[in-house]
Scaffold this motif. Structure first.
Motif, short mmCIF file in Angstrom:
data_model
loop_
_atom_site.label_atom_id
_atom_site.label_comp_id
_atom_site.label_asym_id
_atom_site.label_seq_id
_atom_site.Cartn_x
_atom_site.Cartn_y
_atom_site.Cartn_z
N LEU A 84 0.80 -1.22 0.00
CA LEU A 84 0.00 0.00 0.00
C LEU A 84 0.84 1.27 0.00
CD1 LEU A 84 -2.89 -1.06 2.38
CD2 LEU A 84 -2.94 -0.88 -0.12
N GLU A 85 2.11 1.15 0.33
CA GLU A 85 3.00 2.32 0.28
C GLU A 85 3.60 2.52 -1.11
OE1 GLU A 85 5.87 1.69 3.40
OE2 GLU A 85 4.53 2.52 4.93
N ARG A 86 3.38 1.59 -2.03
CA ARG A 86 3.90 1.75 -3.39
C ARG A 86 3.34 3.02 -4.01
NH1 ARG A 86 3.51 -4.28 -6.02
NH2 ARG A 86 5.21 -5.14 -4.79
N THR A 87 4.19 3.71 -4.74
CA THR A 87 3.76 4.94 -5.40
C THR A 87 3.22 4.63 -6.78
OG1 THR A 87 5.42 6.22 -4.20
CG2 THR A 87 4.55 7.20 -6.22
N LEU A 98 4.54 9.92 -14.90
CA LEU A 98 3.65 8.87 -15.37
C LEU A 98 2.33 8.96 -14.60
CD1 LEU A 98 6.19 5.92 -15.29
CD2 LEU A 98 5.47 7.23 -17.29
N GLN A 99 1.23 8.81 -15.27
CA GLN A 99 -0.08 8.85 -14.65
C GLN A 99 -0.63 7.44 -14.53
OE1 GLN A 99 -2.03 11.64 -13.72
NE2 GLN A 99 -0.17 12.81 -13.97
N PHE A 100 -1.30 7.15 -13.43
CA PHE A 100 -2.09 5.93 -13.32
C PHE A 100 -3.47 6.36 -13.80
CE2 PHE A 100 -4.95 2.99 -11.33
CZ PHE A 100 -4.29 1.78 -11.36
N MET A 101 -3.87 5.88 -14.99
CA MET A 101 -5.10 6.37 -15.61
C MET A 101 -6.08 5.25 -15.89
SD MET A 101 -3.62 9.09 -18.38
CE MET A 101 -5.23 9.68 -18.78
N LEU A 102 -7.34 5.59 -15.72
CA LEU A 102 -8.45 4.75 -16.15
C LEU A 102 -9.36 5.64 -16.99
CD1 LEU A 102 -9.22 2.90 -12.79
CD2 LEU A 102 -8.07 1.97 -14.79
N THR A 103 -9.39 5.40 -18.29
CA THR A 103 -10.21 6.24 -19.16
C THR A 103 -11.56 5.59 -19.39
OG1 THR A 103 -9.22 5.22 -21.11
CG2 THR A 103 -8.23 7.26 -20.33
N GLY A 104 -12.59 6.40 -19.38
CA GLY A 104 -13.94 5.90 -19.52
C GLY A 104 -14.66 5.95 -18.18
N SER A 105 -15.74 5.21 -18.08
CA SER A 105 -16.55 5.19 -16.87
C SER A 105 -16.29 3.90 -16.10
CB SER A 105 -18.04 5.27 -17.24
OG SER A 105 -18.83 5.16 -16.09
N TYR A 106 -16.02 4.04 -14.79
CA TYR A 106 -15.72 2.89 -13.94
C TYR A 106 -16.49 3.02 -12.62
CZ TYR A 106 -11.84 1.63 -16.96
OH TYR A 106 -11.07 1.26 -18.02
N SER A 107 -16.93 1.89 -12.10
CA SER A 107 -17.54 1.89 -10.77
C SER A 107 -16.44 2.06 -9.73
CB SER A 107 -18.28 0.57 -10.52
OG SER A 107 -17.34 -0.50 -10.40
N GLY A 108 -16.83 2.49 -8.54
CA GLY A 108 -15.87 2.60 -7.45
C GLY A 108 -15.18 1.28 -7.18
N GLY A 119 -1.85 -1.55 -9.03
CA GLY A 119 -0.96 -0.62 -8.35
C GLY A 119 -0.19 -1.21 -7.19
N ALA A 120 -0.85 -2.07 -6.39
CA ALA A 120 -0.20 -2.63 -5.19
C ALA A 120 0.22 -4.08 -5.38
CB ALA A 120 -1.14 -2.52 -3.99
N GLN A 144 1.54 9.32 -5.81
CA GLN A 144 0.99 9.15 -4.48
C GLN A 144 0.92 7.67 -4.13
OE1 GLN A 144 -3.31 9.97 -3.92
NE2 GLN A 144 -3.21 10.71 -6.02
N PRO A 145 0.94 7.36 -2.83
CA PRO A 145 0.85 5.95 -2.44
C PRO A 145 -0.51 5.36 -2.80
CG PRO A 145 1.65 7.31 -0.63
CD PRO A 145 1.19 8.24 -1.71
N VAL A 146 -0.52 4.08 -3.07
CA VAL A 146 -1.77 3.38 -3.40
C VAL A 146 -2.80 3.60 -2.29
CG1 VAL A 146 -2.82 1.11 -3.74
CG2 VAL A 146 -0.66 1.64 -4.84
N ALA A 147 -2.36 3.55 -1.03
CA ALA A 147 -3.28 3.73 0.10
C ALA A 147 -4.03 5.05 0.02
CB ALA A 147 -2.52 3.62 1.42
N ASN A 148 -3.35 6.12 -0.36
CA ASN A 148 -4.01 7.42 -0.48
C ASN A 148 -5.05 7.41 -1.59
OD1 ASN A 148 -2.19 8.16 1.47
ND2 ASN A 148 -1.25 9.80 0.30
N ALA A 149 -4.69 6.86 -2.73
CA ALA A 149 -5.61 6.82 -3.86
C ALA A 149 -6.84 5.97 -3.54
CB ALA A 149 -4.90 6.28 -5.10
N VAL A 150 -6.62 4.80 -2.92
CA VAL A 150 -7.75 3.93 -2.56
C VAL A 150 -8.64 4.62 -1.53
CG1 VAL A 150 -8.35 1.77 -1.41
CG2 VAL A 150 -6.60 1.78 -3.16
#
Length: 175
Positions: A84-87, A98-108, A119-120, A144-150
Motif C-alpha cells: 500500500l506504500e507503493r507509489t 507517469l499517470q495511473f489512468m483509467l479512461t472511460g466510466s468505472y464503478s468505485g 498498483g499494489a 501518491q501511495p496506493v493507500a491514499n488513492a484507494v
C-alpha cells in the motif's frame, strides 16, 4: 485512511515453545521468517464486553530469544504495509511524470480493484470489495501511495477500507 502497523509480541518461552533450536518448538527446522501470522488481541472488560485492540495479518519479520531463553520476541510486519506504500503515477527514468489512468466510466469497485491489483500487486484473494455505487470518469493519479488513492475512491464511494482478522483487505459502504 487505511491504517497499518507493525507489532512486537512478547511471549513466555519458559517451555522453549518458540525456540527454533528446541525439537518441541513450533519453529524447529522450519523457515519461519516471512511466514504469514494472523493475529488478534483484545480483552474482556468488567461488564463482560470483548474489546478489540488489534487484529490483522502480518509477516514474521524477526524472532529473538532473550539470553535466558525465557522470553521470545516476535516482530510482525503488517502484511499490507509495503504494497500500500507503493507509489502510483511515479516518474520514469527519463524524469517524465507517469499517470495511473483509467479512461472511460468505472464503478468505485472497479477503480479500487484496479488500484489494489495493478498498483499494489495484491491478488484477488487478498481483497473483498463490496460494490460501490459511485461512478468515476477518466480518473488519474500521479505520485501518491496506493493507500491514499484507494482512500480517496473509498471516500468518494461513501465507504471505507479495513483489514479483517483473516488478513483480507475489505471495502464496505456506509449504511
Amino acid at each position: 485512511n487505511i491504517f497499518s502497523s507493525d507489532v512486537t509480541l512478547k511471549l513466555d518461552n519458559s517451555t522453549r515453545r518458540f525456540s527454533p533450536l528446541a525439537t518441541s518448538s513450533v519453529f524447529y527446522n522450519l523457515d519461519y521468517l516471512d511466514s504469514l501470522v494472523n493475529y488478534w488481541a483484545g480483552f474482556v472488560d468488567v461488564s463482560g464486553t470483548a474489546l478489540l485492540l488489534q487484529r490483522g495479518a502480518f509477516f514474521l519479520e524477526n524472532l529473538k530469544i532473550d539470553g535466558r531463553q525465557n522470553i521470545a520476541y516476535l516482530r510482525l510486519r503488517d502484511k499490507f504495509r509495503k504494497p500500500l506504500e507503493r507509489t502510483i503515477g511515479g516518474i520514469d527514468v527519463s524524469g517524465t511524470a507517469l499517470q495511473f489512468m483509467l479512461t472511460g466510466s468505472y464503478s468505485g469497485r472497479a477503480v479500487i480493484e484496479s488500484l489494489l491489483i495493478t498498483g499494489a500487486a495484491l491478488t484477488g484473494g487478498d481483497i473483498d470489495i463490496q460494490n460501490a455505487q459511485s461512478s468515476f470518469f477518466n480518473i488519474s493519479f500521479s505520485q501518491q501511495p496506493v493507500a491514499n488513492a484507494v482512500s480517496q475512491i473509498a471516500e468518494g464511494s461513501d465507504g471505507f477500507i479495513y483489514t479483517d482478522r483473516r488478513g483480507i483487505l475489505k471495502f464496505r459502504t456506509l449504511e
